[in-house]
Design a protein around this motif. Structure first.
Motif, PDB file in Angstrom:
ATOM      1  N   LEU A  19       0.823  -1.209   0.000  1.00 42.25           N
ATOM      2  CA  LEU A  19       0.000   0.000   0.000  1.00 42.25           C
ATOM      3  C   LEU A  19       0.856   1.257   0.000  1.00 42.25           C
ATOM      4  N   THR A  20       1.937   1.250   0.780  1.00 42.15           N
ATOM      5  CA  THR A  20       2.821   2.425   0.838  1.00 42.15           C
ATOM      6  C   THR A  20       3.498   2.653  -0.509  1.00 42.15           C
ATOM      7  N   CYS A  21       3.969   1.591  -1.131  1.00 42.17           N
ATOM      8  CA  CYS A  21       4.614   1.736  -2.446  1.00 42.17           C
ATOM      9  C   CYS A  21       3.633   2.234  -3.498  1.00 42.17           C
ATOM     10  N   PHE A  22       2.409   1.768  -3.426  1.00 37.83           N
ATOM     11  CA  PHE A  22       1.391   2.247  -4.366  1.00 37.83           C
ATOM     12  C   PHE A  22       1.094   3.721  -4.135  1.00 37.83           C
ATOM     13  N   CYS A  23       1.040   4.123  -2.851  1.00 40.73           N
ATOM     14  CA  CYS A  23       0.798   5.538  -2.554  1.00 40.73           C
ATOM     15  C   CYS A  23       1.963   6.401  -3.034  1.00 40.73           C
ATOM     16  N   LEU A  24       3.191   5.920  -2.893  1.00 40.51           N
ATOM     17  CA  LEU A  24       4.345   6.644  -3.424  1.00 40.51           C
ATOM     18  C   LEU A  24       4.221   6.821  -4.944  1.00 40.51           C
ATOM     19  N   PHE A  25       3.879   5.745  -5.626  1.00 44.20           N
ATOM     20  CA  PHE A  25       3.708   5.790  -7.081  1.00 44.20           C
ATOM     21  C   PHE A  25       2.598   6.767  -7.481  1.00 44.20           C
ATOM     22  N   LEU A  26       1.471   6.704  -6.748  1.00 42.56           N
ATOM     23  CA  LEU A  26       0.326   7.562  -7.074  1.00 42.56           C
ATOM     24  C   LEU A  26       0.622   9.021  -6.801  1.00 42.56           C
ATOM     25  N   VAL A  84       5.429  13.561  -1.451  1.00 43.69           N
ATOM     26  CA  VAL A  84       6.177  12.307  -1.512  1.00 43.69           C
ATOM     27  C   VAL A  84       7.104  12.183  -0.313  1.00 43.69           C
ATOM     28  N   ARG A  85       7.680  13.297   0.107  1.00 42.45           N
ATOM     29  CA  ARG A  85       8.567  13.264   1.264  1.00 42.45           C
ATOM     30  C   ARG A  85       7.814  12.934   2.555  1.00 42.45           C
ATOM     31  N   VAL A  86       6.577  13.410   2.663  1.00 42.92           N
ATOM     32  CA  VAL A  86       5.764  13.079   3.852  1.00 42.92           C
ATOM     33  C   VAL A  86       5.577  11.571   3.952  1.00 42.92           C
ATOM     34  N   ILE A  87       5.207  10.937   2.835  1.00 42.63           N
ATOM     35  CA  ILE A  87       5.018   9.491   2.836  1.00 42.63           C
ATOM     36  C   ILE A  87       6.331   8.769   3.115  1.00 42.63           C
ATOM     37  N   ALA A  88       7.434   9.267   2.538  1.00 47.59           N
ATOM     38  CA  ALA A  88       8.734   8.624   2.754  1.00 47.59           C
ATOM     39  C   ALA A  88       9.153   8.704   4.217  1.00 47.59           C
ATOM     40  N   VAL A  89       8.941   9.874   4.848  1.00 46.92           N
ATOM     41  CA  VAL A  89       9.336  10.022   6.260  1.00 46.92           C
ATOM     42  C   VAL A  89       8.515   9.105   7.153  1.00 46.92           C
TER      43      VAL A  89
END
Length: 488
Positions: free
Chosen positions: A182-189, A235-240
């Motif tokens: 799910l996290t990888c999909f959110c990064l992609f999206l 994208v940085r928010v999701i990465a952190v």
């Protein structure tokens, strides 16, 4: 007259010398220890003196120099203070708790009570129906049962091929896989929606493809950086958030896996008495003449009967004389000791290579034995109840059963279930939602500027941007070619 006076003085002197020698012999008697020396106030008040029989067993009664100490000694002192009596303590002569001998006579502390050699017995003496028929017992001061004491290395199983998965349960691993995808999909999206990740969606290829997003998420799990590096705030928010999630996750995994390795066993193969009977690697036995032995003898349970028959056939080899001998034998050989669970808990706390099996049977209690016509039975029972209600018995239990080693057992360090990481998953979900909302905000701001410049509707530009950014490369090219033909 002078001769008569001299004779009287000689007789009195001889009597005094004999009395002093008898008292000195009594003090040097190895069976009479820790006899309290009555003070002048006690002698003046005329307090009664009771003879107490006991048995040496850690931590109930232990020899320290010329005195005795332990749980039972502290209990006896508290009872003497409440009921106002003095006492002299003697260790049982034959070292037995009390059982019926071949001639019908009782041995051990029970025998000394019956022969009036002692007034009461304060020791880890189990209350049984056979003993209750010949002596009286007070209210139990400790509750216990029958357990199995084992050495850890004799009960350990070979680790499974996938032992590295043991720190987390199956449900937790499934949830982690879902969170990763799910996290990888959110990064992609979010990387496709955010205008900060690319300037020309129609002509430029986005670096955060789905495969690159999977690689970026896997790099965080290994605590390693991975390209592409995020540029947009969303994208940085999701990465952190994902980095924080993986950091806490790896800390929990390493701690739990280390505990599982140090525990030495994934699961005890001997959980019950039935498991003990079925195995052939360990010998097992109990104290000779103890209440535990007669419990299995009188039990109608088939498993218990098999245990009794085994111990009876090999009694010269598997039955032990003392509790200390039993613990030492468990530590030195492939031997399982069946005995009081409360004493086994102490052995496991003092010796870190010992462990008690989970099953406990035959709930019972330790009581103070007196003669059947003794006037001390009821007052002692009431005093024991008062000590229990005031919390003094719990204090004594914690004092003498304090562990000297840090035990990391399977019960304490089991696989982490999803509820244990619930807050971690919640934080990840909130972070993913904030990242998506930030990407939509960035795209909305860019669409408003583009709509004002092209003099179009903001909603139409926003919809067009989303469709353009979410299309795959081949579809985008086909759409451009179709649009060019229409204009021509």
């Amino acid at each position: 007259m002078d001769k008569g006076l001299r004779f009287t003085i000689c007789v009195v002197t001889a009597v005094l010398l004999l009395r002093e020698s008898s008292q000195a012999g009594e003090e040097n008697d190895p069976e009479v220890l820790a006899a309290p020396k009555p003070d002048s106030r006690g002698a003046a008040e005329g307090l009664p003196t009771l003879t107490v029989t006991t048995i040496l067993e850690d931590p109930y009664v232990m020899v320290r120099g010329a005195e005795l100490e332990g749980y039972c000694m502290d209990l006896l002192g508290a009872l003497a203070g409440m009921l106002r009596f003095q006492y002299r303590v003697k260790v049982v002569g034959d070292g037995q708790y009390g059982a019926v001998a071949a001639g019908g006579n009782w041995t051990g502390m029970i025998g000394e009570i019956l022969r009036r050699e002692a007034d009461i017995a304060v020791a880890p003496l189990t209350v049984t129906s056979a003993r209750e028929e010949v002596v009286s017992f007070t209210t139990p001061f400790l509750q216990t049962g029958i357990g199995i004491l084992l050495r850890k290395d004799t009960t350990s199983q070979d680790m499974s091929f996938f032992h590295f998965l043991s720190p987390f349960s199956k449900e937790t691993w499934t949830a982690l896989l879902f969170a990763y995808l799910l996290t990888c999909f959110c990064l992609f999206l979010v990387a496709r929606l955010s205008p900060c990740e690319w300037n020309e969606p129609k002509n430029e290829e986005n670096h955060f493809t789905f495969l690159n997003s999977l690689w970026f998420g896997a790099g965080a799990l290994a605590l390693q950086g991975a390209t592409p590096r995020p540029q947009a705030l969303s994208v940085r928010v999701i990465a952190v958030v994902w980095w924080l999630f993986t950091l806490a996750l790896l800390a929990a995994y390493i701690a739990n896996f280390t505990a599982l390795l140090s525990s030495g066993s994934e699961q005890l193969p001997i959980q019950t008495f039935e498991d003990l009977v079925k195995q052939r690697n360990l010998e097992f036995g109990t104290l000779e003449g103890s209440s535990t032995f007669y419990y299995f003898k009188n039990s109608k349970n088939p498993i218990h009967q098999m245990i009794y028959e085994y111990m009876e056939k090999r009694r010269e080899h598997v039955l032990v004389k003392t509790y200390q001998e039993a613990v030492q034998r468990v530590m030195d050989s492939n031997y399982a000791f069946i005995g009081e669970s409360i004493s086994q808990d102490l052995a496991a706390a003092r010796h870190c290579n010992l462990i008690r099996a989970p099953e406990v049977i035959g709930a019972r209690g330790f009581g103070i034995a007196t003669t059947q016509a003794s006037p001390w039975t009821k007052p002692l029972s009431i005093a024991v109840l008062k000590l229990r209600e005031s919390g003094d018995l719990d204090y004594l239990r914690n004092k003498w059963w304090e562990s000297s080693c840090l035990r990391q057992s399977r019960d304490r360090w089991g696989p982490l279930e999803p509820p244990a990481l619930g807050g971690l998953f919640l934080t990840l979900g909130i972070g993913l939602a904030l990242g998506v909302l930030a990407a939509l905000a960035e795209l909305s701001s860019s669409s408003r500027r583009a709509a004002a410049h092209a003099k179009k509707s903001c909603c139409s530009v926003f919809t067009e941007e989303i469709c353009t950014r979410l299309r795959i490369k081949g579809t985008a090219r086909q759409s451009q070619e179709t649009s060019g033909k229409a204009n021509a």
